[in-house]
Motif scaffolding. Sequence first.
Motif, PDB file in Angstrom:
ATOM      1  N   ALA A   1      -7.607  -8.582   4.120  1.00  0.00           N
ATOM      2  CA  ALA A   1      -7.964  -7.314   3.291  1.00  0.00           C
ATOM      3  C   ALA A   1      -7.443  -6.373   4.411  1.00  0.00           C
ATOM      4  O   ALA A   1      -6.556  -4.641   4.455  1.00  0.00           O
ATOM      5  N   GLY A   2      -7.981  -6.323   5.992  1.00  0.00           N
ATOM      6  CA  GLY A   2      -7.042  -5.085   6.980  1.00  0.00           C
ATOM      7  C   GLY A   2      -6.098  -5.098   7.124  1.00  0.00           C
ATOM      8  O   GLY A   2      -5.268  -3.754   7.356  1.00  0.00           O
ATOM      9  N   ASP A   3      -4.771  -5.976   6.479  1.00  0.00           N
ATOM     10  CA  ASP A   3      -3.039  -5.872   6.305  1.00  0.00           C
ATOM     11  C   ASP A   3      -3.026  -5.171   5.763  1.00  0.00           C
ATOM     12  O   ASP A   3      -2.096  -4.447   6.026  1.00  0.00           O
ATOM     13  N   PHE A   4      -3.436  -5.116   4.481  1.00  0.00           N
ATOM     14  CA  PHE A   4      -3.338  -3.436   3.719  1.00  0.00           C
ATOM     15  C   PHE A   4      -3.230  -1.898   4.057  1.00  0.00           C
ATOM     16  O   PHE A   4      -2.939  -1.401   3.276  1.00  0.00           O
ATOM     17  N   ALA A   5      -4.311  -2.030   5.032  1.00  0.00           N
ATOM     18  CA  ALA A   5      -4.028  -0.601   5.332  1.00  0.00           C
ATOM     19  C   ALA A   5      -2.793   0.046   5.906  1.00  0.00           C
ATOM     20  O   ALA A   5      -2.200  -0.614   6.496  1.00  0.00           O
ATOM     21  N   PRO A   6      -2.391   1.518   5.508  1.00  0.00           N
ATOM     22  CA  PRO A   6      -1.607   1.389   5.903  1.00  0.00           C
ATOM     23  C   PRO A   6      -1.745   2.295   7.531  1.00  0.00           C
ATOM     24  O   PRO A   6      -2.724   2.660   8.008  1.00  0.00           O
ATOM     25  N   THR A   7      -0.839   2.375   8.040  1.00  0.00           N
ATOM     26  CA  THR A   7      -0.659   2.865   9.417  1.00  0.00           C
ATOM     27  C   THR A   7       0.564   3.944   9.553  1.00  0.00           C
ATOM     28  O   THR A   7       1.401   3.793   8.454  1.00  0.00           O
ATOM     29  N   TYR A   8       0.357   5.196  10.029  1.00  0.00           N
ATOM     30  CA  TYR A   8       1.973   5.881  10.414  1.00  0.00           C
ATOM     31  C   TYR A   8       2.965   5.240  10.905  1.00  0.00           C
ATOM     32  O   TYR A   8       4.439   4.870  10.326  1.00  0.00           O
ATOM     33  N   ALA A   9       3.116   3.945  12.130  1.00  0.00           N
ATOM     34  CA  ALA A   9       3.878   3.154  11.941  1.00  0.00           C
ATOM     35  C   ALA A   9       4.011   1.814  11.395  1.00  0.00           C
ATOM     36  O   ALA A   9       5.737   2.405  11.493  1.00  0.00           O
ATOM     37  N   GLY A  10       3.501   2.107  10.257  1.00  0.00           N
ATOM     38  CA  GLY A  10       4.334   0.847   9.371  1.00  0.00           C
ATOM     39  C   GLY A  10       4.815   2.454   7.563  1.00  0.00           C
ATOM     40  O   GLY A  10       5.586   1.751   7.677  1.00  0.00           O
ATOM     41  N   PHE A  11       4.541   3.662   8.257  1.00  0.00           N
ATOM     42  CA  PHE A  11       5.132   4.488   6.811  1.00  0.00           C
ATOM     43  C   PHE A  11       6.620   4.823   7.277  1.00  0.00           C
ATOM     44  O   PHE A  11       7.543   4.836   6.943  1.00  0.00           O
ATOM     45  N   VAL A  12       6.474   5.031   8.730  1.00  0.00           N
ATOM     46  CA  VAL A  12       7.539   5.234   9.869  1.00  0.00           C
ATOM     47  C   VAL A  12       8.941   4.410   9.271  1.00  0.00           C
ATOM     48  O   VAL A  12      10.132   4.953   9.260  1.00  0.00           O
ATOM     49  N   ALA A  13       8.543   3.007   9.146  1.00  0.00           N
ATOM     50  CA  ALA A  13       9.505   1.903   9.512  1.00  0.00           C
ATOM     51  C   ALA A  13       9.643   1.345   8.052  1.00  0.00           C
ATOM     52  O   ALA A  13      10.534   1.042   7.275  1.00  0.00           O
ATOM     53  N   LEU A  14       8.399   1.967   6.676  1.00  0.00           N
ATOM     54  CA  LEU A  14       8.784   1.436   6.000  1.00  0.00           C
ATOM     55  C   LEU A  14       9.195   2.878   4.497  1.00  0.00           C
ATOM     56  O   LEU A  14      10.265   2.638   4.084  1.00  0.00           O
ATOM     57  N   VAL A  15       9.025   3.956   5.061  1.00  0.00           N
ATOM     58  CA  VAL A  15       9.568   5.038   4.438  1.00  0.00           C
ATOM     59  C   VAL A  15      10.948   4.939   3.513  1.00  0.00           C
ATOM     60  O   VAL A  15      11.280   5.262   2.310  1.00  0.00           O
ATOM     61  N   PRO A  16      12.534   4.671   4.692  1.00  0.00           N
ATOM     62  CA  PRO A  16      13.539   4.319   4.037  1.00  0.00           C
ATOM     63  C   PRO A  16      13.581   3.412   3.241  1.00  0.00           C
ATOM     64  O   PRO A  16      14.197   3.633   2.452  1.00  0.00           O
ATOM     65  N   VAL A  17      13.303   2.383   3.276  1.00  0.00           N
ATOM     66  CA  VAL A  17      13.794   1.661   2.305  1.00  0.00           C
ATOM     67  C   VAL A  17      12.708   1.530   0.448  1.00  0.00           C
ATOM     68  O   VAL A  17      13.115   1.356  -0.004  1.00  0.00           O
ATOM     69  N   LEU A  18      11.699   2.026   1.085  1.00  0.00           N
ATOM     70  CA  LEU A  18      10.303   2.267  -0.036  1.00  0.00           C
ATOM     71  C   LEU A  18      11.216   3.545  -0.841  1.00  0.00           C
ATOM     72  O   LEU A  18      11.183   3.347  -2.035  1.00  0.00           O
ATOM     73  N   ILE A  19      12.162   4.602  -0.416  1.00  0.00           N
ATOM     74  CA  ILE A  19      12.533   5.864  -1.178  1.00  0.00           C
ATOM     75  C   ILE A  19      13.387   5.168  -1.422  1.00  0.00           C
ATOM     76  O   ILE A  19      13.773   5.569  -2.476  1.00  0.00           O
ATOM     77  N   PHE A  20      14.327   4.312  -0.700  1.00  0.00           N
ATOM     78  CA  PHE A  20      15.777   3.869  -1.483  1.00  0.00           C
ATOM     79  C   PHE A  20      15.340   3.422  -2.727  1.00  0.00           C
ATOM     80  O   PHE A  20      16.250   3.501  -3.367  1.00  0.00           O
ATOM     81  N   ASN A  21      13.561   2.304  -2.867  1.00  0.00           N
ATOM     82  CA  ASN A  21      14.075   1.630  -4.070  1.00  0.00           C
ATOM     83  C   ASN A  21      13.913   2.657  -5.147  1.00  0.00           C
ATOM     84  O   ASN A  21      13.566   1.993  -6.457  1.00  0.00           O
TER      85      ASN A  21
ATOM     86  N   THR B   1       0.781  -1.072  -0.132  1.00  0.00           N
ATOM     87  CA  THR B   1      -0.225  -0.086  -0.440  1.00  0.00           C
ATOM     88  C   THR B   1       0.921   1.431  -0.077  1.00  0.00           C
ATOM     89  O   THR B   1       0.417   2.469  -0.621  1.00  0.00           O
ATOM     90  N   TRP B   2       1.690   1.288   0.748  1.00  0.00           N
ATOM     91  CA  TRP B   2       2.504   2.283   0.485  1.00  0.00           C
ATOM     92  C   TRP B   2       3.633   2.814  -0.040  1.00  0.00           C
ATOM     93  O   TRP B   2       4.303   3.607  -0.830  1.00  0.00           O
ATOM     94  N   MET B   3       4.573   1.336  -1.626  1.00  0.00           N
ATOM     95  CA  MET B   3       4.677   1.624  -1.950  1.00  0.00           C
ATOM     96  C   MET B   3       3.581   2.126  -3.208  1.00  0.00           C
ATOM     97  O   MET B   3       4.287   3.308  -4.003  1.00  0.00           O
TER      98      MET B   3
END
Length: 517
Positions: free
Chosen positions: A205-225, A65-67
């Motif tokens: 389906a609920g696991d795809f819901a974006p959360t702020y905690a997930g964003f903070v954990a994912l934003v470095p590697v996703l943007i690096f990708n 989702t965040w990707m």
Amino acid sequence: MTQAPSTPKPRPEPDAPDLSEGWGEQRSRLRRDLRRLDVLFFLICTLVGLDTIGSVAAQGPQGLTWMAILALAFFLPYGLLVAELGSAFPVQGGPYVWTRLAFGRLTAGVNQLLYWMSNPVWVGGSLCIIALTTWEEFFTPLPGGWKYAAGLLFIWGGALAVVQSVRIGKWVPIAGAVARIVLLGFFLVSVVVYATRHGVHTLPAGDFAPTYAGFVALVPVLIFNYVGFELPSSAAEEMTNPKRDIPLSILRSGLAALLLYGGPILGILFVLPSERIGSLDGFIDACKAVFTVYGGSIAADGTVHLTGAGAVFGGVAAAGLIIGLLTSGVTWAMGAHRAQAVACADGAGPAWLGHISEKHGTPVRVNLLSAILASLLFILALNLTGGDGEKYFAAGLGLTICTTFISYVITFPSLAVLRRKYPSVPRPYSVPGGRLGVRLVSALATAFVAFTVVVLIWPGFGVGWFGTAGSAADALPASFAGQRLRYTLSQVVPLTLFVGIGLAFYAAGARTRREKG
């Protein structure tokens, strides 16, 4: 009879200065051998990093989702930004030149040093450790000194490829792009076969819901990708037609990257239970699991044993993964090292590092220095972490991303500055929307990388604030659980050192600056 006052003549718009003055002899050694297809493969090899697939999958379905969100909020603006800068200022050195024109030599020089240093940190860090882990998982253990020997072989094998002429060296990213397409494509086919035989894990389906905690954990590697669009511009004067090829290649490689990332991450989530997906070996474990359809079994505790054709395909995939990792480092080095050489030749570093080899047409001295630094960092990090691969991986990847993104915080705003400062420079491609569009694109790209730097230095930043769910402590890499100070120091101390080296490099270029006037 009074004479009518004369109309003042309009002040001519300034042309972009020629930053090649003073290194014409070095510039004459460059060879225009990069064609449009070469640039496309270069970018695919740059964008699709195999070392971060497991890190994204480890965060579960919301990673996809965040990707998708960041593809629109960051990847698209970033691509538009680089397409304009790369086609309007197609000069050797790319990002260094853009920053130099916008903010001056000192800022650009220190900024470029950070950009360059991220490569030896990456090669001697996360790339090296994943390559070694893959070898041990599929082939044979590397006890004691063998791990050091294998790591140094990986680093110096890449260095040998980087020093070659562009006519020869361009085959490395071509091979890397093909290896990615074949490896990830075969993995997806194997996932389908595995699913028809064994079924897959359901993804609520609920696991795809974006959360702020997930964003903070994912934003470095996703943007690096999603970064690397600017690298071909560092070799702009080795391209046959950069004004045409850079924007087109950015569009095509961006679409390819989305497909090559999304499919494998979804495959990992379907194949492995969430508790077994690790940042370091998530993709490796998923490959082993799906290849059991060709021969092998999975024990009750999750241990995978490959036999027959499964072992053969596993070995081939492992070799492809190692090649993919190596070519990632080589391709980034080809761009970052050229920009550093231009910076040194321009007086932002020691002049001897700005030398272009007459035989190869590449900055051999920068290439070799980078390999030496990667070797030292590899040995130092392996000792400091006591051989703990997960801890080594987390610290190395975090520092790589942090160093790169700090440089982007300076480079990205140069789009708006150069549009204002040099409005008459021909722009084969322009960001749509006029001045407002330029400001929006620059602001979005800069804001995301700046925020990423903050959450890398202080994982979990903002988690638990204003009623958001989660704990900031949980955002630390698992290998640094309960060791926030130690992790933060693993980022801040090297970054401070790199800025100091950048200032020392600038001081060493004083003579060159005096000669250039």
